[in-house]
Design an enzyme around this catalytic site. Structure first.
Site, short mmCIF file in Angstrom:
data_model
loop_
_atom_site.label_atom_id
_atom_site.label_comp_id
_atom_site.label_asym_id
_atom_site.label_seq_id
_atom_site.Cartn_x
_atom_site.Cartn_y
_atom_site.Cartn_z
N ILE A 294 -7.37 5.04 7.84
CA ILE A 294 -8.09 6.15 7.19
C ILE A 294 -9.60 6.00 7.40
O ILE A 294 -10.30 6.98 7.71
CB ILE A 294 -7.73 6.20 5.68
CG1 ILE A 294 -6.24 6.53 5.51
CG2 ILE A 294 -8.59 7.22 4.96
CD1 ILE A 294 -5.69 6.33 4.10
N SER B 261 -9.23 5.60 -2.40
CA SER B 261 -8.35 4.47 -2.09
C SER B 261 -7.50 4.05 -3.29
O SER B 261 -6.34 4.48 -3.41
CB SER B 261 -9.18 3.32 -1.55
OG SER B 261 -8.34 2.39 -0.95
N ARG B 262 -8.05 3.25 -4.19
CA ARG B 262 -7.34 2.88 -5.42
C ARG B 262 -8.35 2.78 -6.55
O ARG B 262 -9.45 2.23 -6.37
CB ARG B 262 -6.61 1.54 -5.25
CG ARG B 262 -5.32 1.60 -4.46
CD ARG B 262 -4.21 2.42 -5.14
NE ARG B 262 -2.99 2.49 -4.36
CZ ARG B 262 -2.68 3.47 -3.50
NH1 ARG B 262 -3.51 4.47 -3.29
NH2 ARG B 262 -1.53 3.44 -2.85
N ASP C 271 -10.62 10.46 -6.04
CA ASP C 271 -9.25 10.97 -5.97
C ASP C 271 -8.32 10.06 -6.75
O ASP C 271 -7.16 10.39 -6.97
CB ASP C 271 -8.79 11.06 -4.51
CG ASP C 271 -7.42 11.71 -4.38
OD1 ASP C 271 -7.25 12.82 -4.91
OD2 ASP C 271 -6.51 11.10 -3.78
N GLU D 133 -5.07 5.99 -13.98
CA GLU D 133 -4.48 7.28 -13.62
C GLU D 133 -3.00 7.40 -13.96
O GLU D 133 -2.49 8.52 -14.12
CB GLU D 133 -4.68 7.56 -12.12
CG GLU D 133 -3.85 6.65 -11.20
CD GLU D 133 -4.03 7.01 -9.72
OE1 GLU D 133 -5.18 7.15 -9.28
OE2 GLU D 133 -3.00 7.15 -9.03
N HIS E 219 -5.26 12.25 -7.36
CA HIS E 219 -4.46 11.56 -6.33
C HIS E 219 -3.76 12.58 -5.42
O HIS E 219 -2.54 12.59 -5.30
CB HIS E 219 -3.45 10.61 -6.97
CG HIS E 219 -3.18 9.42 -6.08
ND1 HIS E 219 -3.20 8.13 -6.53
CD2 HIS E 219 -2.90 9.34 -4.75
CE1 HIS E 219 -2.94 7.31 -5.53
NE2 HIS E 219 -2.76 8.03 -4.44
N GLN E 220 -4.60 13.38 -4.83
CA GLN E 220 -4.13 14.55 -4.08
C GLN E 220 -4.42 14.40 -2.59
O GLN E 220 -3.96 15.20 -1.78
CB GLN E 220 -4.90 15.74 -4.67
CG GLN E 220 -4.71 17.07 -4.06
CD GLN E 220 -5.86 18.01 -4.45
OE1 GLN E 220 -6.50 17.84 -5.47
NE2 GLN E 220 -6.10 18.99 -3.62
N ALA E 221 -5.18 13.34 -2.24
CA ALA E 221 -5.70 13.24 -0.88
C ALA E 221 -4.58 13.24 0.17
O ALA E 221 -4.75 13.76 1.27
CB ALA E 221 -6.55 11.99 -0.73
N PHE E 222 -3.43 12.66 -0.17
CA PHE E 222 -2.34 12.56 0.81
C PHE E 222 -1.56 13.86 0.94
O PHE E 222 -0.71 13.99 1.83
CB PHE E 222 -1.35 11.45 0.38
CG PHE E 222 -0.51 11.87 -0.80
CD1 PHE E 222 -1.01 11.82 -2.09
CD2 PHE E 222 0.78 12.37 -0.61
CE1 PHE E 222 -0.25 12.24 -3.17
CE2 PHE E 222 1.55 12.79 -1.69
CZ PHE E 222 1.02 12.73 -2.97
P1 NAD Z 1 -5.06 0.17 6.60
O1 NAD Z 1 -4.21 -1.00 6.26
O2 NAD Z 1 -4.88 0.85 7.90
O3 NAD Z 1 -6.62 -0.26 6.50
C1 NAD Z 1 -7.14 -1.01 5.46
C2 NAD Z 1 -8.36 -1.75 6.00
O4 NAD Z 1 -9.02 -2.37 4.89
C3 NAD Z 1 -8.03 -2.84 6.99
O5 NAD Z 1 -8.81 -2.70 8.16
C4 NAD Z 1 -8.36 -4.14 6.28
O6 NAD Z 1 -8.82 -5.16 7.13
C5 NAD Z 1 -9.45 -3.65 5.34
N1 NAD Z 1 -9.67 -4.50 4.18
C6 NAD Z 1 -8.80 -5.29 3.51
N2 NAD Z 1 -9.43 -5.89 2.48
C7 NAD Z 1 -10.71 -5.47 2.51
C8 NAD Z 1 -11.85 -5.73 1.71
N3 NAD Z 1 -11.79 -6.54 0.66
N4 NAD Z 1 -13.01 -5.12 2.03
C9 NAD Z 1 -13.08 -4.28 3.09
N5 NAD Z 1 -12.05 -4.00 3.88
C10 NAD Z 1 -10.87 -4.57 3.59
O7 NAD Z 1 -4.88 1.18 5.38
P2 NAD Z 1 -5.15 2.77 5.39
O8 NAD Z 1 -3.94 3.49 5.83
O9 NAD Z 1 -6.44 3.04 6.06
O10 NAD Z 1 -5.29 3.02 3.81
C11 NAD Z 1 -6.37 2.47 3.07
C12 NAD Z 1 -6.09 2.60 1.60
O11 NAD Z 1 -6.11 3.99 1.24
C13 NAD Z 1 -4.68 2.15 1.18
O12 NAD Z 1 -4.64 0.76 0.93
C14 NAD Z 1 -4.44 2.94 -0.09
O13 NAD Z 1 -4.90 2.19 -1.19
C15 NAD Z 1 -5.35 4.16 0.07
N6 NAD Z 1 -4.59 5.42 0.22
C16 NAD Z 1 -4.84 6.43 -0.66
C17 NAD Z 1 -4.16 7.64 -0.54
C18 NAD Z 1 -4.45 8.80 -1.48
O14 NAD Z 1 -3.66 9.74 -1.51
N7 NAD Z 1 -5.53 8.80 -2.23
C19 NAD Z 1 -3.20 7.79 0.46
C20 NAD Z 1 -2.99 6.76 1.36
C21 NAD Z 1 -3.68 5.56 1.24
#
Ligand code: NAD
Length: 320
Positions: free
Chosen positions: A155, A233-234, A258, A263, A295-298
């Site tokens: 992402i 993210s979270r 988001d 939540e 939590h709508q981004a996806f």
């Molecule tokens: P991904 O695994 O492809 O990428 C995560 C990246 O974060 C990796 O490159 C990793 O090395 C890095 N990372 C790990 N710990 C870290 C830290 N402490 N500081 C900085 N970087 C760090 O994951 P993704 O598919 O890109 O998703 C990222 C996050 O987005 C997911 O973990 C999830 O929590 C969140 N997400 C949210 C939604 C939503 O609807 N809001 C949907 C999907 C994912």
């Protein structure tokens, strides 16, 4: 395989039913979240499927294991809501959807940036009320600004590409450098440098025990005054009380969320006719420069199709 799918809404039923024509699993759609009390609803099932706010602690896992559940399929990328160690000890396998549509989340992130910068949420309401004044709607050109991306996985990389298209300077922090990002000119640096240089900071790393409340009083103080912060993210990556203090002092100039640490007691339900009990969330919503989505981004058609297809394929793979 018999699969009990928890926390389902009409859209989950729609996309999982469509994807299951390829697999013929026996799917049971359940409204409640999974916890130690609702685990019994999965009786007869070999696999359960859960979403981001099903908090699966040891008690719940023990209840599931005693009923013969051997697989938990998360229909999400993040897996911070499951006690992985306990699952391992109980012999329950975990699968997740590592990638579905990074575009959905990255595009939503950019939507929050544009909305907050140009105050589109306020302009929409003003114009509907016949108020065509530009007072209070001043934004800035994204072109030439610095955006700091924390976490350059799937992402974060798409977000970096989109923001490069706007003419932003993109800087990043990630323990692992991503060659795709380096190839488009993203500059990696330490977190403290990223905080001090960014006009906009966006979080795309997973939530782990190490980065809980990564954005706190101390790290906020390292940021440029009036910085924009985005979190798709979270929720627990941000200390919300520290954020409210920083919004009041204008150290944070705009906040796009988001996700929110508490939540699970709010999101994915229509609560418009109920009294909001979360005072922290209520305070957040009073700021004109805060935009919160639930939590709508996806939530795009493409992502939902991919989530259902990958989840059911993972279940099939692990049942063989
Ligand atoms: P991904 O695994 O492809 O990428 C995560 C990246 O974060 C990796 O490159 C990793 O090395 C890095 N990372 C790990 N710990 C870290 C830290 N402490 N500081 C900085 N970087 C760090 O994951 P993704 O598919 O890109 O998703 C990222 C996050 O987005 C997911 O973990 C999830 O929590 C969140 N997400 C949210 C939604 C939503 O609807 N809001 C949907 C999907 C994912």
């Amino acid at each position: 395989m018999k699969v009990a799918i928890f926390s389902t809404k009409s859209y989950d039923r729609k996309f999982f039913t469509a994807a299951n024509t390829q697999h013929q699993h026996q799917l049971t759609f359940l409204d409640p979240k999974l916890d130690q009390h609702t685990a019994m609803l999965a009786k007869d099932a070999t696999a359960v499927c859960i979403f981001v706010n099903d908090e699966v602690h040891k008690d719940t896992l023990t209840a599931l294991a005693s009923q013969g559940v051997s697989l938990i399929a998360l229909r999400s990328a993040g897996y911070n809501n499951v006690d992985i160690e306990a699952a391992k000890n109980l012999g329950i396998k975990l699968v997740r959807v590592p990638a579905y549509s990074s575009y959905a989340v990255a595009e939503h992130t950019v939507g929050l940036i544009l909305t907050l910068n140009r105050k589109l949420h306020r302009a929409y309401n003003c114009v509907r009320e016949g108020n065509f004044s530009l007072e209070g709607l001043l934004g800035f050109d994204l072109h030439g600004r610095t955006i700091g991306i924390i976490g350059t996985g799937r992402i974060g990389t798409v977000t970096a590409k989109i923001m490069t298209g706007f003419g932003c300077k993109v800087i990043a922090y990630d323990p692992y450098y991503n060659p795709h990002c380096e190839a488009i000119g993203v500059q990696y640096m330490e977190l403290a440098q990223l905080f001090s240089q960014s006009d906009i900071i966006t979080l795309h790393c997973p939530l782990t025990s190490e980065n809980y409340h990564l954005i706190n009083q101390e790290t906020i103080a390292q940021m440029k005054p009036h910085v924009m912060l985005i979190n798709t993210s979270r929720g627990a990556l941000i200390d919300t009380d520290a954020m409210i203090t920083a919004l009041k002092s204008c150290q944070i100039g705009a906040l796009g969320l988001d996700v929110y640490e508490q939540e699970s007691a709010l999101f994915f339900e229509d609560r418009s006719n109920r009294i909001l009990q979360d005072d922290t969330f209520a305070r957040l919503m009073t700021f004109p420069n805060v935009m919160i989505t639930g939590h709508q981004a996806f939530f795009t058609e493409d992502a939902m199709q991919a989530i259902a297809a990958v989840t059911l394929a993972q279940i099939l793979h692990h049942s063989q």
